[in-house]
Write an enzyme that holds these catalytic residues in place. Sequence first.
Site, PDB file in Angstrom:
ATOM      1  N   HIS A 156      -2.028  -5.431   1.481  1.00  0.00           N
ATOM      2  CA  HIS A 156      -3.160  -6.288   1.220  1.00  0.00           C
ATOM      3  C   HIS A 156      -2.972  -7.740   0.691  1.00  0.00           C
ATOM      4  O   HIS A 156      -1.964  -7.887   0.005  1.00  0.00           O
ATOM      5  CB  HIS A 156      -4.193  -5.676   0.151  1.00  0.00           C
ATOM      6  CG  HIS A 156      -5.139  -6.372  -0.308  1.00  0.00           C
ATOM      7  ND1 HIS A 156      -6.509  -6.698   0.311  1.00  0.00           N
ATOM      8  CD2 HIS A 156      -5.467  -7.111  -1.229  1.00  0.00           C
ATOM      9  CE1 HIS A 156      -7.299  -7.506  -0.328  1.00  0.00           C
ATOM     10  NE2 HIS A 156      -6.523  -7.756  -1.213  1.00  0.00           N
TER      11      HIS A 156
ATOM     12  N   LYS B 163       0.888  -1.428  -0.013  1.00  0.00           N
ATOM     13  CA  LYS B 163      -0.089   0.007   0.095  1.00  0.00           C
ATOM     14  C   LYS B 163       0.920   1.325  -0.173  1.00  0.00           C
ATOM     15  O   LYS B 163       1.945   1.281   0.270  1.00  0.00           O
ATOM     16  CB  LYS B 163      -0.950   0.033   1.241  1.00  0.00           C
ATOM     17  CG  LYS B 163      -1.890  -1.258   1.176  1.00  0.00           C
ATOM     18  CD  LYS B 163      -2.943  -1.353   2.223  1.00  0.00           C
ATOM     19  CE  LYS B 163      -3.844  -2.229   2.356  1.00  0.00           C
ATOM     20  NZ  LYS B 163      -4.919  -2.197   3.356  1.00  0.00           N
TER      21      LYS B 163
ATOM     22  N   GLU C  60      -9.592 -10.842  -7.735  1.00  0.00           N
ATOM     23  CA  GLU C  60      -8.691  -9.989  -7.456  1.00  0.00           C
ATOM     24  C   GLU C  60      -7.308  -9.585  -8.369  1.00  0.00           C
ATOM     25  O   GLU C  60      -6.940  -8.832  -8.887  1.00  0.00           O
ATOM     26  CB  GLU C  60      -8.115  -9.812  -6.022  1.00  0.00           C
ATOM     27  CG  GLU C  60      -9.250  -9.225  -5.094  1.00  0.00           C
ATOM     28  CD  GLU C  60      -8.754  -9.628  -3.446  1.00  0.00           C
ATOM     29  OE1 GLU C  60      -9.530  -9.206  -2.529  1.00  0.00           O
ATOM     30  OE2 GLU C  60      -7.425  -9.874  -3.257  1.00  0.00           O
TER      31      GLU C  60
ATOM     32  N   TYR D  73     -12.151  -2.256  -3.680  1.00  0.00           N
ATOM     33  CA  TYR D  73     -12.817  -2.367  -2.255  1.00  0.00           C
ATOM     34  C   TYR D  73     -14.457  -2.541  -2.339  1.00  0.00           C
ATOM     35  O   TYR D  73     -14.883  -2.114  -1.179  1.00  0.00           O
ATOM     36  CB  TYR D  73     -12.171  -1.424  -1.453  1.00  0.00           C
ATOM     37  CG  TYR D  73     -10.792  -1.656  -0.947  1.00  0.00           C
ATOM     38  CD1 TYR D  73     -10.623  -3.010  -0.293  1.00  0.00           C
ATOM     39  CD2 TYR D  73      -9.840  -0.921  -1.318  1.00  0.00           C
ATOM     40  CE1 TYR D  73      -9.505  -3.267   0.410  1.00  0.00           C
ATOM     41  CE2 TYR D  73      -8.274  -1.460  -0.776  1.00  0.00           C
ATOM     42  CZ  TYR D  73      -8.141  -2.481  -0.117  1.00  0.00           C
ATOM     43  OH  TYR D  73      -7.121  -2.732   0.581  1.00  0.00           O
TER      44      TYR D  73
ATOM     45  N   ASN E 120      -2.092   0.192   6.903  1.00  0.00           N
ATOM     46  CA  ASN E 120      -1.662  -1.050   7.139  1.00  0.00           C
ATOM     47  C   ASN E 120      -0.812  -1.811   6.267  1.00  0.00           C
ATOM     48  O   ASN E 120      -0.627  -3.095   6.433  1.00  0.00           O
ATOM     49  CB  ASN E 120      -2.530  -1.891   7.742  1.00  0.00           C
ATOM     50  CG  ASN E 120      -3.709  -2.237   6.845  1.00  0.00           C
ATOM     51  OD1 ASN E 120      -3.555  -2.033   5.639  1.00  0.00           O
ATOM     52  ND2 ASN E 120      -4.750  -2.950   7.389  1.00  0.00           N
TER      53      ASN E 120
HETATM   54  N1  UDP Z   1      -9.864  -0.766   7.113  1.00  0.00           N
HETATM   55  C1  UDP Z   1      -9.833   0.407   7.663  1.00  0.00           C
HETATM   56  N2  UDP Z   1     -10.438   0.393   8.912  1.00  0.00           N
HETATM   57  C2  UDP Z   1     -11.351  -0.490   9.883  1.00  0.00           C
HETATM   58  C3  UDP Z   1     -11.186  -1.840   9.091  1.00  0.00           C
HETATM   59  C4  UDP Z   1     -10.444  -1.686   7.753  1.00  0.00           C
HETATM   60  O1  UDP Z   1      -9.402   1.257   7.390  1.00  0.00           O
HETATM   61  O2  UDP Z   1     -11.696  -0.445  10.912  1.00  0.00           O
HETATM   62  C5  UDP Z   1      -9.205  -0.966   6.080  1.00  0.00           C
HETATM   63  C6  UDP Z   1      -7.829  -1.544   6.328  1.00  0.00           C
HETATM   64  O3  UDP Z   1      -6.949  -0.856   5.319  1.00  0.00           O
HETATM   65  C7  UDP Z   1      -7.797  -2.941   5.601  1.00  0.00           C
HETATM   66  C8  UDP Z   1      -8.851  -2.654   4.693  1.00  0.00           C
HETATM   67  O4  UDP Z   1      -9.864  -1.656   5.057  1.00  0.00           O
HETATM   68  O5  UDP Z   1      -6.799  -3.570   5.398  1.00  0.00           O
HETATM   69  C9  UDP Z   1      -9.832  -4.102   4.510  1.00  0.00           C
HETATM   70  O6  UDP Z   1     -10.257  -4.590   5.523  1.00  0.00           O
HETATM   71  P1  UDP Z   1     -10.090  -6.211   5.887  1.00  0.00           P
HETATM   72  O7  UDP Z   1     -11.162  -6.200   7.129  1.00  0.00           O
HETATM   73  O8  UDP Z   1     -10.764  -6.889   4.585  1.00  0.00           O
HETATM   74  O9  UDP Z   1      -8.848  -6.567   6.459  1.00  0.00           O
HETATM   75  P2  UDP Z   1      -7.626  -7.187   5.600  1.00  0.00           P
HETATM   76  O10 UDP Z   1      -8.230  -8.350   4.781  1.00  0.00           O
HETATM   77  O11 UDP Z   1      -6.889  -6.048   4.775  1.00  0.00           O
HETATM   78  O12 UDP Z   1      -6.727  -7.578   6.715  1.00  0.00           O
END
Ligand code: UDP
Length: 139
Positions: A117, A11, A128, A51, A114
Amino acid sequence: MSLQRTLSIIKPDAVKKNVIGQIYQRFEEGGLKIVAAKMKQLSQSEAEGFYAVHKDRPFFSDLVKFMTSGPVMIQVLEGDNAIAKNREIMGATNPKEAEAGTIRADFAESIDANAVHGSDAPETAAVEIAYFFSTVELT
Ligand code: UDP
């Protein structure tokens, strides 16, 4: 063991920190092979489409803003159980909860920024990968 492919994105926060090489090393040391890769500045519609599953979540517009804030590095990783293996190497979504030694524990700032992805299931991995790579880009 089953040979799988998964979609990985480094990211904008991690690209800005100049840690693409360090993250690639984690993939390779974890037994994952980079079989396709491209650096790309996502447009708003590309980030929204990627997303789309989160479009009704409160963080959606901030997430799209963040994902378009700079270039991302997108790759397809291949290996035994690559989907779960990549999730293990990445660590928990919230870096505060991520296990020591994972990418998110070491390089992520917050649950929003974070670092990486990774696809979460075979069905999403297929969708994807096809979202960013055409058949001729995948060998
Ligand atoms: N995210 C966020 N706030 C939250 C939860 C998720 O900004 O409270 C963002 C974060 O960048 C995350 C992405 O949305 O990586 C997708 O969320 P998911 O729960 O699918 O997590 P991942 O699969 O990326 O671990």
